[in-house]
Design a protein around this motif. Structure first.
Motif, short mmCIF file in Angstrom:
data_model
loop_
_atom_site.label_atom_id
_atom_site.label_comp_id
_atom_site.label_asym_id
_atom_site.label_seq_id
_atom_site.Cartn_x
_atom_site.Cartn_y
_atom_site.Cartn_z
N PRO A 80 38.29 24.64 28.60
CA PRO A 80 37.08 25.10 28.88
C PRO A 80 35.60 24.28 28.23
CG PRO A 80 37.97 26.79 27.85
CD PRO A 80 39.16 25.51 27.95
N ASP A 106 35.33 27.96 39.25
CA ASP A 106 35.85 28.10 38.00
C ASP A 106 35.72 29.42 37.42
OD1 ASP A 106 36.81 27.20 35.53
OD2 ASP A 106 34.97 26.64 34.52
N TYR A 107 34.56 30.08 37.54
CA TYR A 107 34.36 31.35 37.30
C TYR A 107 34.80 32.17 38.30
CZ TYR A 107 32.06 35.82 36.19
OH TYR A 107 32.06 37.08 35.65
N GLY A 161 38.85 32.62 38.15
CA GLY A 161 39.30 33.48 37.01
C GLY A 161 39.08 34.89 37.31
N ALA A 162 37.69 35.36 37.49
CA ALA A 162 37.29 36.82 37.76
C ALA A 162 38.21 37.32 38.86
CB ALA A 162 35.81 36.81 38.16
N ILE A 206 36.76 40.90 32.39
CA ILE A 206 36.35 39.66 33.04
C ILE A 206 35.48 39.26 31.91
CG2 ILE A 206 34.72 38.33 34.78
CD1 ILE A 206 35.59 40.36 36.83
N SER A 226 37.94 38.59 28.94
CA SER A 226 38.86 37.21 29.06
C SER A 226 37.97 35.90 29.08
CB SER A 226 39.32 37.20 30.93
OG SER A 226 39.86 36.21 31.19
N THR A 227 36.59 35.72 29.67
CA THR A 227 35.87 34.71 29.53
C THR A 227 35.65 34.43 27.86
OG1 THR A 227 34.86 35.15 31.22
CG2 THR A 227 33.50 33.58 30.12
N LEU A 281 38.65 32.99 26.49
CA LEU A 281 38.96 31.78 26.95
C LEU A 281 38.21 30.69 26.05
CD1 LEU A 281 40.39 30.01 29.20
CD2 LEU A 281 38.50 30.05 30.55
N PRO A 323 42.38 34.38 26.75
CA PRO A 323 41.82 35.19 27.75
C PRO A 323 42.91 36.52 28.09
CG PRO A 323 42.47 32.84 28.52
CD PRO A 323 42.84 33.17 27.18
N SER A 325 44.19 37.94 33.98
CA SER A 325 43.34 36.55 33.41
C SER A 325 44.05 35.48 33.19
CB SER A 325 42.68 37.14 32.02
OG SER A 325 43.72 37.32 31.20
N SER A 380 42.59 28.77 38.53
CA SER A 380 41.31 28.04 38.11
C SER A 380 41.30 26.49 38.02
CB SER A 380 40.27 28.76 37.63
OG SER A 380 39.12 27.88 37.18
#
Length: 143
Positions: free
Chosen positions: A7, A50-51, A54-55, A68, A71-72, A75, A91, A116, A123
């Motif tokens: 990422p 991408d977002y 994943g969400a 969320i 997890s971000t 990541l 994540p 996640s 993703s």
């Protein structure tokens, strides 16, 4: 293409930038308005997907907004803390910690963590396919 799974690296922007580099070094002649419209739309779709994908993975497994966000963060930080497995563990732990911070049960927190990981892989798959499409469109347009 490494940016599709790692990422920190902006893979899609590197591919998009390579089109400009080709134009400056070789020629912009093969590219028309439609080329740039299509490629720009693909870049936007990749960035949003991408977002969102994943969400969606976290949400599908019962995670909250805290999962969320966790997890971000995981990541982004995970690959630096655990170089070999940080992309998966980061994540997962981020989502679990996010859920636990808001008082969720362990079972639900672990479920959000699994979501996640599923979201990350989904993703990545979407990004790989769309980035390959960008490259193929470029090759078709140039040749």
């Amino acid at each position: 293409m490494i940016g599709a799974v790692y990422p920190i690296l902006p893979g899609v922007l590197a591919i998009y930038g390579a089109f400009f580099l080709y134009g400056w070094l070789i020629s912009f002649e093969p590219f028309g308005v439609w080329f740039w419209i299509i490629q720009t739309l693909v870049v936007i779709v990749i960035m949003v997907a991408d977002y969102a994908v994943g969400a969606l993975g976290v949400k599908k497994f019962g995670g909250s907004k805290a999962a969320i966000i966790g997890s971000t963060i995981g990541l982004i930080i995970g690959p630096f803390v655990i170089p070999a497995f940080g992309l998966i563990i980061g994540p997962f732990l981020g989502a679990v910690i996010g859920e636990l911070m808001i008082g969720t049960t362990w079972k639900k927190a672990v479920s959000a963590g699994l979501g996640s990981v599923v979201g990350f892989f989904a993703s990545s798959a979407v990004k790989i396919v769309l980035q390959l499409a960008m490259i193929i469109i470029f090759l078709i347009w140039v040749f």
